[in-house]
Design an enzyme around this catalytic site. Structure first.
Site, PDB file in Angstrom:
ATOM      1  N   SER A 144       0.820  -1.188  -0.161  1.00 21.13           N
ATOM      2  CA  SER A 144       0.052   0.015   0.107  1.00 21.13           C
ATOM      3  C   SER A 144       0.842   1.248  -0.108  1.00 21.13           C
ATOM      4  O   SER A 144       2.091   1.142   0.275  1.00 21.13           O
ATOM      5  CB  SER A 144      -0.698   0.126   1.141  1.00 21.13           C
ATOM      6  OG  SER A 144      -1.557   1.338   1.616  1.00 21.13           O
ATOM      7  N   TYR A 157      -2.243  -1.278  10.534  1.00 24.76           N
ATOM      8  CA  TYR A 157      -2.318  -1.245   9.080  1.00 24.76           C
ATOM      9  C   TYR A 157      -1.144  -0.921   8.656  1.00 24.76           C
ATOM     10  O   TYR A 157      -0.539  -1.396   7.781  1.00 24.76           O
ATOM     11  CB  TYR A 157      -3.517  -0.452   8.487  1.00 24.76           C
ATOM     12  CG  TYR A 157      -3.754  -0.688   6.997  1.00 24.76           C
ATOM     13  CD1 TYR A 157      -4.524  -1.718   6.552  1.00 24.76           C
ATOM     14  CD2 TYR A 157      -3.115   0.213   5.965  1.00 24.76           C
ATOM     15  CE1 TYR A 157      -4.482  -1.773   5.007  1.00 24.76           C
ATOM     16  CE2 TYR A 157      -3.407   0.287   4.746  1.00 24.76           C
ATOM     17  CZ  TYR A 157      -3.925  -0.741   4.143  1.00 24.76           C
ATOM     18  OH  TYR A 157      -4.132  -1.078   2.750  1.00 24.76           O
TER      19      TYR A 157
HETATM   20  N1  LIG Z   1      -8.908  -0.076  -1.247  1.00 29.45           N
HETATM   21  C1  LIG Z   1      -7.891   0.850  -1.044  1.00 29.45           C
HETATM   22  O1  LIG Z   1      -7.904   1.986  -0.969  1.00 29.45           O
HETATM   23  C2  LIG Z   1      -6.423   0.068  -0.834  1.00 29.45           C
HETATM   24  C3  LIG Z   1      -5.363   0.673  -0.900  1.00 29.45           C
HETATM   25  C4  LIG Z   1      -4.098   0.245  -0.696  1.00 29.45           C
HETATM   26  C5  LIG Z   1      -3.879  -1.047  -0.304  1.00 29.45           C
HETATM   27  N2  LIG Z   1      -5.120  -1.954  -0.560  1.00 29.45           N
HETATM   28  C6  LIG Z   1      -4.968  -3.192  -0.161  1.00 29.45           C
HETATM   29  O2  LIG Z   1      -5.605  -4.135  -1.346  1.00 29.45           O
HETATM   30  C7  LIG Z   1      -5.911  -5.375  -1.170  1.00 29.45           C
HETATM   31  C8  LIG Z   1      -7.222  -5.980  -1.388  1.00 29.45           C
HETATM   32  O3  LIG Z   1      -8.213  -5.012  -0.495  1.00 29.45           O
HETATM   33  P1  LIG Z   1      -9.483  -4.418  -1.161  1.00 29.45           P
HETATM   34  O4  LIG Z   1      -9.341  -2.962  -1.171  1.00 29.45           O
HETATM   35  O5  LIG Z   1      -9.874  -4.856  -2.478  1.00 29.45           O
HETATM   36  O6  LIG Z   1     -10.897  -4.738  -0.235  1.00 29.45           O
HETATM   37  P2  LIG Z   1     -11.935  -5.547  -0.119  1.00 29.45           P
HETATM   38  O7  LIG Z   1     -12.189  -5.470   1.290  1.00 29.45           O
HETATM   39  O8  LIG Z   1     -12.645  -5.079  -1.398  1.00 29.45           O
HETATM   40  O9  LIG Z   1     -11.206  -7.068  -0.483  1.00 29.45           O
HETATM   41  C9  LIG Z   1     -10.341  -7.753   0.498  1.00 29.45           C
HETATM   42  C10 LIG Z   1     -10.574  -9.200   0.403  1.00 29.45           C
HETATM   43  O10 LIG Z   1      -9.843 -10.018   1.213  1.00 29.45           O
HETATM   44  C11 LIG Z   1     -10.897 -10.867   1.936  1.00 29.45           C
HETATM   45  N3  LIG Z   1     -10.181 -11.337   3.024  1.00 29.45           N
HETATM   46  C12 LIG Z   1     -10.364 -10.593   4.398  1.00 29.45           C
HETATM   47  N4  LIG Z   1      -9.736 -11.322   5.448  1.00 29.45           N
HETATM   48  C13 LIG Z   1      -9.307 -12.556   4.901  1.00 29.45           C
HETATM   49  C14 LIG Z   1      -8.504 -13.643   5.208  1.00 29.45           C
HETATM   50  N5  LIG Z   1      -8.345 -13.739   6.646  1.00 29.45           N
HETATM   51  N6  LIG Z   1      -8.535 -14.784   4.577  1.00 29.45           N
HETATM   52  C15 LIG Z   1      -8.730 -14.817   3.168  1.00 29.45           C
HETATM   53  N7  LIG Z   1      -9.183 -13.729   2.735  1.00 29.45           N
HETATM   54  C16 LIG Z   1      -9.657 -12.580   3.227  1.00 29.45           C
HETATM   55  C17 LIG Z   1     -12.192 -10.129   2.086  1.00 29.45           C
HETATM   56  O11 LIG Z   1     -13.048 -11.225   2.166  1.00 29.45           O
HETATM   57  C18 LIG Z   1     -12.198  -9.498   0.691  1.00 29.45           C
HETATM   58  O12 LIG Z   1     -12.744 -10.462  -0.260  1.00 29.45           O
HETATM   59  C19 LIG Z   1      -5.695  -5.430   0.414  1.00 29.45           C
HETATM   60  O13 LIG Z   1      -4.255  -5.689   0.760  1.00 29.45           O
HETATM   61  C20 LIG Z   1      -5.555  -3.927   1.039  1.00 29.45           C
HETATM   62  O14 LIG Z   1      -4.840  -3.695   2.022  1.00 29.45           O
HETATM   63  C21 LIG Z   1      -6.261  -1.331  -0.750  1.00 29.45           C
END
Ligand SMILES: NC(=O)c1ccc[n+]([C@@H]2O[C@H](COP(=O)([O-])OP(=O)(O)OC[C@H]3O[C@@H](n4cnc5c(N)ncnc54)[C@H](O)[C@@H]3O)[C@@H](O)[C@H]2O)c1
Length: 282
Positions: A144, A157
């Site tokens: 991130s 985080y």
């Molecule tokens: N959305 C943002 O602004 C953002 C920014 C930077 C980084 N990220 C990173 O992107 C990645 C994806 O997240 P996203 O934004 O798509 O969020 P999201 O919540 O839409 O998707 C996350 C997915 O991870 C799954 N998950 C949660 N706990 C779990 C576990 N213990 N085992 C297996 N699966 C699990 C959830 O069920 C979900 O399907 C993450 O690593 C997040 O930290 C997101």
């Protein structure tokens, strides 16, 4: 890995947000999919969208918790038994919790460290030897912008994402030392619209004790939620950039250009032994 057609993509967190878009991108390149997520319904929805976009895509899903090593090992066994290999691993599942470091509960720390850090560590530990043995592979770790620039109210985080950056860089160096044909990509996006601000929906009951947010922390959390929802770059764009990085063996992906400037400011301020916080955290 220039040629993805026919290869096997393993995507944790494939039931929502970025993981879902990665699945769509990989399928569009003719890859087979293995999805792992705690959310079975979410994965089925991803596969429905994949089938609509790229009919006939071969796929498998496993309901799993990435914080458990043995569940990642079971995912690897599924890859082997079903498709005979795992070529590109997206360590992508992630969750978030607000709060100040001293106020976050033990459950907050263990839950978020378990998913965001240990989930990636176990993915690396399980799949890297397979990729080395098969003579090719690529590991994508979703870090991130929070792996570089520390915003307030996100202690746990931020800690996990800095760790994922450290792990990714060291992994790439060690793979080079080992002469392995396994690439690494570290993805560092800023906010973009997904379900991440509703991470608690998938929080396990045995890690249910969470911080009671102060008024200031609640305001911060609202600002973060708004920033996520208003993010201009979409998960689909980020997925496309990421899969391209795999094809071009590119290590870092910073989808939001502003983050690169902030990293430069942070590095310069640190080199000057000055505080960076006032200029960077509004
Ligand atoms: N959305 C943002 O602004 C953002 C920014 C930077 C980084 N990220 C990173 O992107 C990645 C994806 O997240 P996203 O934004 O798509 O969020 P999201 O919540 O839409 O998707 C996350 C997915 O991870 C799954 N998950 C949660 N706990 C779990 C576990 N213990 N085992 C297996 N699966 C699990 C959830 O069920 C979900 O399907 C993450 O690593 C997040 O930290 C997101």
């Amino acid at each position: 890995m220039q040629q993805l057609q026919g290869k096997v993509a393993v995507i944790t967190g494939g039931g929502s947000g970025l993981g879902r878009e990665l699945a769509l991108c990989c399928a569009a390149r003719g890859m087979k999919l293995v999805l792992g997520d705690v959310d079975e319904k979410g994965m089925q929805e991803t596969l429905r969208l994949v089938e609509a976009q790229t009919p006939g895509t071969e796929s498998a899903t496993m309901r799993l918790d990435v914080s458990k090593l043995e569940q990642l090992q079971a995912l690897a066994e599924l890859c082997t038994s079903r498709f005979g290999a795992a070529h590109v691993l997206f360590n992508n599942a992630g969750v978030s919790v607000g709060g100040a470091a001293w106020e976050n509960t033990v459950d907050d720390w263990e839950w978020v460290m378990g998913v965001n850090l240990y989930g990636v560590v176990w993915g690396v530990k399980t799949f890297t030897p397979m990729m080395i043995a098969q003579g090719e592979g690529h590991i994508v770790n979703t870090a991130s912008a929070a792996g570089w620039v520390n915003g307030p109210n996100m202690s746990v985080y931020n800690v996990t994402k800095h760790s994922v950056v450290a792990l990714s860089e060291t992994l790439a160096l060690d793979l080079r030392d080992a002469g392995a044909n396994v690439g690494v990509t570290c993805l560092c996006p800023a906010f973009f619209p997904t379900g991440i601000h509703e991470s608690a929906r998938n929080r396990p009951a045995d890690k249910g004790d969470t911080v009671e947010l102060s008024e200031t922390a609640l305001k911060r959390a609202e600002l973060t939620k708004a920033a996520i929802q208003k993010g201009k770059i979409q998960a689909s764009d980020i997925a496309e950039m990421t899969v391209k990085a795999v094809e071009e063996d590119q290590f870092y992906v910073f989808p939001h250009r502003k983050i690169k400037q902030l990293i430069g400011l942070r590095a310069q301020a640190a080199a000057d032994e000055k505080t960076v916080f006032d200029s960077m955290n509004p």
